[in-house]
Scaffold this active site. Structure first.
Site, short mmCIF file in Angstrom:
data_model
loop_
_atom_site.label_atom_id
_atom_site.label_comp_id
_atom_site.label_asym_id
_atom_site.label_seq_id
_atom_site.Cartn_x
_atom_site.Cartn_y
_atom_site.Cartn_z
N PHE A 209 0.84 -1.20 0.00
CA PHE A 209 0.00 0.00 0.00
C PHE A 209 0.87 1.24 0.00
O PHE A 209 1.92 1.27 0.61
CB PHE A 209 -1.04 0.01 1.14
CG PHE A 209 -0.50 0.06 2.54
CD1 PHE A 209 0.02 -1.07 3.15
CD2 PHE A 209 -0.53 1.25 3.25
CE1 PHE A 209 0.50 -1.02 4.45
CE2 PHE A 209 -0.05 1.31 4.56
CZ PHE A 209 0.47 0.17 5.16
N HIS A 210 0.44 2.23 -0.77
CA HIS A 210 1.24 3.45 -0.89
C HIS A 210 0.40 4.69 -1.17
O HIS A 210 0.92 5.79 -1.24
CB HIS A 210 2.26 3.30 -2.04
CG HIS A 210 1.61 3.31 -3.39
ND1 HIS A 210 1.06 2.19 -3.96
CD2 HIS A 210 1.41 4.31 -4.28
CE1 HIS A 210 0.55 2.47 -5.13
NE2 HIS A 210 0.74 3.77 -5.36
#
Ligand code: UD1
Ligand code: UDP
Length: 361
Positions: A209-210
């Protein structure tokens, strides 16, 4: 024909790899050549966020390497606009080619359009309908400026049509599917990531996740991490290749240590594309807020949980491969307990999207 391609971020390198190969193929078979020159904006710059993709995927070296990473959106986009304009004024290409929805894409599009250079947009027409995402503004503006729009899906084409964009719109399939097919096989032969991490096919989960709307909110990051701490076990760990933005925020929220010390989570640096493909193929489940990885989960027949409230790739949800879980711990765990494989999706083409794009051009 002279094309200047503008890339800057990880997923764009992968897409560009496929299109550059198609250009090569065209040039080997035709007397009318396409000359492609690449500008790398420097949006992503770490070795394993940038250079590794150029070497692994044999992407032609950029003719211009800018250093426009970091900073706020306006600062980054502004710096890129200034530098790209200077280059385009010298190079004067016939067309400028951009991919997806990043700040590099918007800057390249603006620079080209002010110089009246036609813009080709690959991955046109995607919408999340969430204008809080910086990417949504980037893609809407790019689509409304571009002269040639290549859509990966019928939904993307419909989105453009609803906004009145119907000319020079081509639905060609997804260049990411081209890449998944090509490197899916190669990765099996070349990648040693499973043995080097000490994991076996089917007995691990993969998470990335980013997205800014997740990382920049402590409650979203906490919700995701708490779910991972529950889902990850010694016998079936969560492999977490950490985007640098996520690393920074985990540290800032004092969550990094808990993750590092948990025996059911393997925190690793971002990996190259063939290693990522291996992880995606052999994971029992993928949890992600990435756009590209949601689809790759389907390409490699792995169920997916999307850590967002909406997706640009709705067909993956409709076909049962992908569940939208947001960032609430209980919801993620409930989706985890319900994860399953889905049905065939007739949307992404047949692995020749890049060739089709070049033949249209
Ligand atoms: C960008 C794109 C996003 C895409 C993602 C792919 C925009 C608005 N966002 O998001 O659409 O999904 O790339 O991964 O263009 N950093 C490093 N080293 C790097 C790259 C980034 O340390 O090599 C750190 C920097 O602190 C930087 C931060 O990560 O400020 C965020 O990078 P940025 O490119 O702004 O956004 P991404 O989240 O990568
Ligand atoms: N990817 C990779 N190594 C990683 C994480 C992602 O090669 O450690 C690849 C992934 O397989 C996909 C692309 O990068 O092809 C997606 O990039 P990202 O999730 O950063 O961006 P998004 O698709 O959300 O724009």
């Amino acid at each position: 024909m002279k094309i200047v391609t503008i890339v800057g971020a990880r997923p764009q390198f992968i897409k560009a790899a496929m299109v550059s190969r198609a250009i090569d193929k065209h040039n080997n078979a035709n007397s009318s050549k396409i000359e492609e020159l690449i500008i790398h904006t420097g949006q992503h710059y770490d070795e394993n966020m940038s250079r590794i993709f150029f070497s692994d995927l044999r992407i032609p070296q950029p003719s211009w390497q800018l250093q426009c990473g970091n900073g706020s959106h306006g600062e980054m986009t502004g710096k890129m606009l200034i530098e790209i304009e200077k280059i385009l004024l010298k190079a004067m290409p016939d067309q400028v080619l951009v991919y997806g929805d990043t700040n590099s894409t918007l800057a390249g599009t603006l620079a080209a359009s002010k110089l009246h250079i036609p813009v080709i947009h690959i991955e046109a027409g995607l919408r999340s309908f969430n204008k809080m995402m910086p990417e949504e503004t980037n893609r809407i503006l790019t689509d409304h400026i571009a002269s040639f729009l290549f859509c990966p899906t019928s939904k993307a084409r419909e989105n453009l049509s609803r906004e009145g964009i119907t000319e020079n719109v081509f639905q060609v399939g997804d260049v990411m599917y081209d890449a998944a097919l090509l490197f899916g096989e190669k990765a099996e032969k070349k990648s040693t990531i499973l043995s080097s991490l000490g994991i076996k096919s089917g007995s691990f989960k993969l998470c990335t996740f980013h997205r800014e709307e997740n990382t920049n909110h402590i409650e979203h990051v906490t919700g995701i991490i708490k779910a991972l701490l529950t889902i990850g076990t010694v016998n079936s760990p969560v492999i977490l290749p950490l985007h640098p933005r996520t690393h920074t925020y985990l540290k800032a929220y004092n969550l990094l240590q808990a993750v590092q010390e948990h025996p059911g989570i393997h925190l690793i640096d971002p990996v190259g594309y063939p290693d990522m493909v291996m992880l995606e193929k052999h994971a029992s489940l993928i949890l992600t807020d990435s756009g590209g990885i949601q689809k790759e989960a389907y390409f490699h027949q792995t169920p997916c949980i999307t850590l967002r409230e909406e997706t640009e790739w709705e067909e993956t949800v409709l076909a049962g491969w992908n569940q939208l879980a947001g960032t609430d711990t209980e919801r993620i765990i409930s989706c985890y307990n319900n994860s399953k494989i889905g049905s065939y999706i007739d949307e992404y083409g047949s692995g020749n999207a890049a060739d089709k794009i070049i033949s249209y051009l």
